[in-house]
Design a protein around this motif. Sequence first.
Motif, PDB file in Angstrom:
ATOM      1  N   LYS A 136       0.919  -1.251   0.161  1.00  0.00           N
ATOM      2  CA  LYS A 136      -0.013  -0.130  -0.023  1.00  0.00           C
ATOM      3  C   LYS A 136       0.844   1.242   0.006  1.00  0.00           C
ATOM      4  O   LYS A 136       0.575   2.427  -0.699  1.00  0.00           O
ATOM      5  CB  LYS A 136      -0.841   0.176   1.361  1.00  0.00           C
ATOM      6  CG  LYS A 136      -2.090   0.965   1.169  1.00  0.00           C
ATOM      7  CD  LYS A 136      -3.016   0.902   2.532  1.00  0.00           C
ATOM      8  CE  LYS A 136      -4.094   1.670   2.252  1.00  0.00           C
ATOM      9  NZ  LYS A 136      -4.877   1.817   3.228  1.00  0.00           N
ATOM     10  N   ASN A 137       2.010   1.141   0.767  1.00  0.00           N
ATOM     11  CA  ASN A 137       2.894   2.112   0.583  1.00  0.00           C
ATOM     12  C   ASN A 137       4.183   1.664   0.230  1.00  0.00           C
ATOM     13  O   ASN A 137       4.934   0.864   0.813  1.00  0.00           O
ATOM     14  CB  ASN A 137       3.193   2.907   2.049  1.00  0.00           C
ATOM     15  CG  ASN A 137       4.389   3.841   2.160  1.00  0.00           C
ATOM     16  OD1 ASN A 137       4.977   4.238   0.907  1.00  0.00           O
ATOM     17  ND2 ASN A 137       4.549   4.460   3.324  1.00  0.00           N
ATOM     18  N   PRO A 138       4.430   1.861  -1.284  1.00  0.00           N
ATOM     19  CA  PRO A 138       5.752   1.234  -1.704  1.00  0.00           C
ATOM     20  C   PRO A 138       6.838   1.354  -1.287  1.00  0.00           C
ATOM     21  O   PRO A 138       7.876   0.645  -1.486  1.00  0.00           O
ATOM     22  CB  PRO A 138       5.528   1.816  -3.328  1.00  0.00           C
ATOM     23  CG  PRO A 138       3.989   2.164  -3.693  1.00  0.00           C
ATOM     24  CD  PRO A 138       3.678   2.927  -2.163  1.00  0.00           C
ATOM     25  N   GLU A 139       7.126   2.761  -0.609  1.00  0.00           N
ATOM     26  CA  GLU A 139       8.300   3.070  -0.041  1.00  0.00           C
ATOM     27  C   GLU A 139       8.580   2.301   1.105  1.00  0.00           C
ATOM     28  O   GLU A 139       9.669   2.102   1.501  1.00  0.00           O
ATOM     29  CB  GLU A 139       7.989   4.724   0.156  1.00  0.00           C
ATOM     30  CG  GLU A 139       8.174   5.598  -1.156  1.00  0.00           C
ATOM     31  CD  GLU A 139       9.133   5.383  -1.979  1.00  0.00           C
ATOM     32  OE1 GLU A 139      10.318   5.272  -1.630  1.00  0.00           O
ATOM     33  OE2 GLU A 139       8.958   5.157  -3.106  1.00  0.00           O
ATOM     34  N   HIS A 140       7.389   1.845   1.806  1.00  0.00           N
ATOM     35  CA  HIS A 140       7.724   1.194   2.998  1.00  0.00           C
ATOM     36  C   HIS A 140       6.588  -0.082   2.909  1.00  0.00           C
ATOM     37  O   HIS A 140       5.603   0.160   3.670  1.00  0.00           O
ATOM     38  CB  HIS A 140       7.328   2.005   4.219  1.00  0.00           C
ATOM     39  CG  HIS A 140       8.252   3.278   4.448  1.00  0.00           C
ATOM     40  ND1 HIS A 140       9.670   3.145   4.802  1.00  0.00           N
ATOM     41  CD2 HIS A 140       8.353   4.522   4.034  1.00  0.00           C
ATOM     42  CE1 HIS A 140      10.346   4.196   4.799  1.00  0.00           C
ATOM     43  NE2 HIS A 140       9.388   5.032   4.429  1.00  0.00           N
ATOM     44  N   PRO A 141       6.730  -1.194   2.447  1.00  0.00           N
ATOM     45  CA  PRO A 141       6.120  -2.094   2.339  1.00  0.00           C
ATOM     46  C   PRO A 141       5.945  -3.078   3.718  1.00  0.00           C
ATOM     47  O   PRO A 141       6.943  -2.710   4.555  1.00  0.00           O
ATOM     48  CB  PRO A 141       6.801  -3.410   1.296  1.00  0.00           C
ATOM     49  CG  PRO A 141       7.986  -2.821   1.309  1.00  0.00           C
ATOM     50  CD  PRO A 141       7.990  -1.270   1.412  1.00  0.00           C
ATOM     51  N   ILE A 142       4.623  -3.588   4.037  1.00  0.00           N
ATOM     52  CA  ILE A 142       4.876  -4.130   5.330  1.00  0.00           C
ATOM     53  C   ILE A 142       5.737  -4.800   5.658  1.00  0.00           C
ATOM     54  O   ILE A 142       6.354  -5.864   4.726  1.00  0.00           O
ATOM     55  CB  ILE A 142       3.644  -4.930   5.376  1.00  0.00           C
ATOM     56  CG1 ILE A 142       2.238  -4.056   5.260  1.00  0.00           C
ATOM     57  CG2 ILE A 142       3.072  -5.819   6.761  1.00  0.00           C
ATOM     58  CD1 ILE A 142       0.777  -4.766   5.536  1.00  0.00           C
ATOM     59  N   SER A 143       6.601  -4.988   6.778  1.00  0.00           N
ATOM     60  CA  SER A 143       7.517  -5.926   7.319  1.00  0.00           C
ATOM     61  C   SER A 143       7.263  -6.147   8.760  1.00  0.00           C
ATOM     62  O   SER A 143       6.659  -5.474   9.715  1.00  0.00           O
ATOM     63  CB  SER A 143       8.896  -5.396   7.345  1.00  0.00           C
ATOM     64  OG  SER A 143       9.655  -6.156   7.812  1.00  0.00           O
TER      65      SER A 143
END
Length: 329
Positions: A302-309
């Motif tokens: 959803k946020n390509p700069e900070h994908p879920i981790s």
Amino acid sequence: MAHTLYDPFNDFRFDNNTCFLSGQPLSSADDRVSVFPRWLMHKYALEDKPFKLLDDSIRTYKQLQLPCAAAVAGKIYELDEQTEKAFSVGYAAVKELSQVTLFQWVGRMVYGVIVNEIQAGIRQQAISGEPMNFSQVLAHKFKNLHLMLQSLIVPMEFEGALPFTVVVVPVENPKETFNYRDEINTLVYSLQINDIGLIVCLQDNGTNKVYHKEYLEKLHGRVLHPVQFEELCARFFYSAYLFNRLPEYTVMSTDDSIYVEPMPLADMSMKPIFDHWQVKTFGQVLENFWAPWGLTLFEIIKNPEHPISFLLDAEGHPLPAEAINLSKG
């Protein structure tokens, strides 16, 4: 007299009358060994579970076998006995096994699947009458894997960097967890059983461990939640796909041992060893590994700069397993 190695790829010999590892002629069709260790199949009731090959034919786990001389089978049974004891105890005991032992144990399974795939392809070729189209790149990889797997039966020394990566981490797996994956094109493998997470890249000269050094250092000593281990697996499976070298090895045979040394991975193009990491593509890999928790690609990137981790937070700090509250779908 110098030790010699067997190369089935030289004349593409994958019949059931020749030992898969030593090349010895077999006297009986009963001279066989299971691809998967008997203890593993018995403990997790795998014997009659289906195993789908690339030609869409179905075998059961116990039907996947290899033609094998008695002396070679004896070495494999010794390996299985050693690993059974360690995996039954848990993470601490498996961590104490040598990386070569774990490579041999995993390599036997992965190469065993490869042989069964090749034999299925040969049968299909005979039926169709068409020539078998076998990738020279894959043949090169499989030939090297077979060469190094012969460390089970001949004295072999790995000089310089080990030709493989082995990662063992503690995981809070639910009881009776058995989660096995392999990707034969990139020769990467993962396994979750007991309190253990195991990842092996069978032919990368240790580069994937270097590539993920930051994660491995930050997670060192921490017990992982299963969703965290699956994320770590996804990272290794994806980086194995991005690995763009075809490793070569120098092999020297002496009276005492066979010496195997990786050749440098640098090439004339100066191209990086790994292709560029694509967030969307990695998100697709993660979606597959996180399928039990129902996380979709849209949610993951959803946020390509900070994908879920679930491994590291936004500041790069490791997330404790107990902070993760997810239920399987």
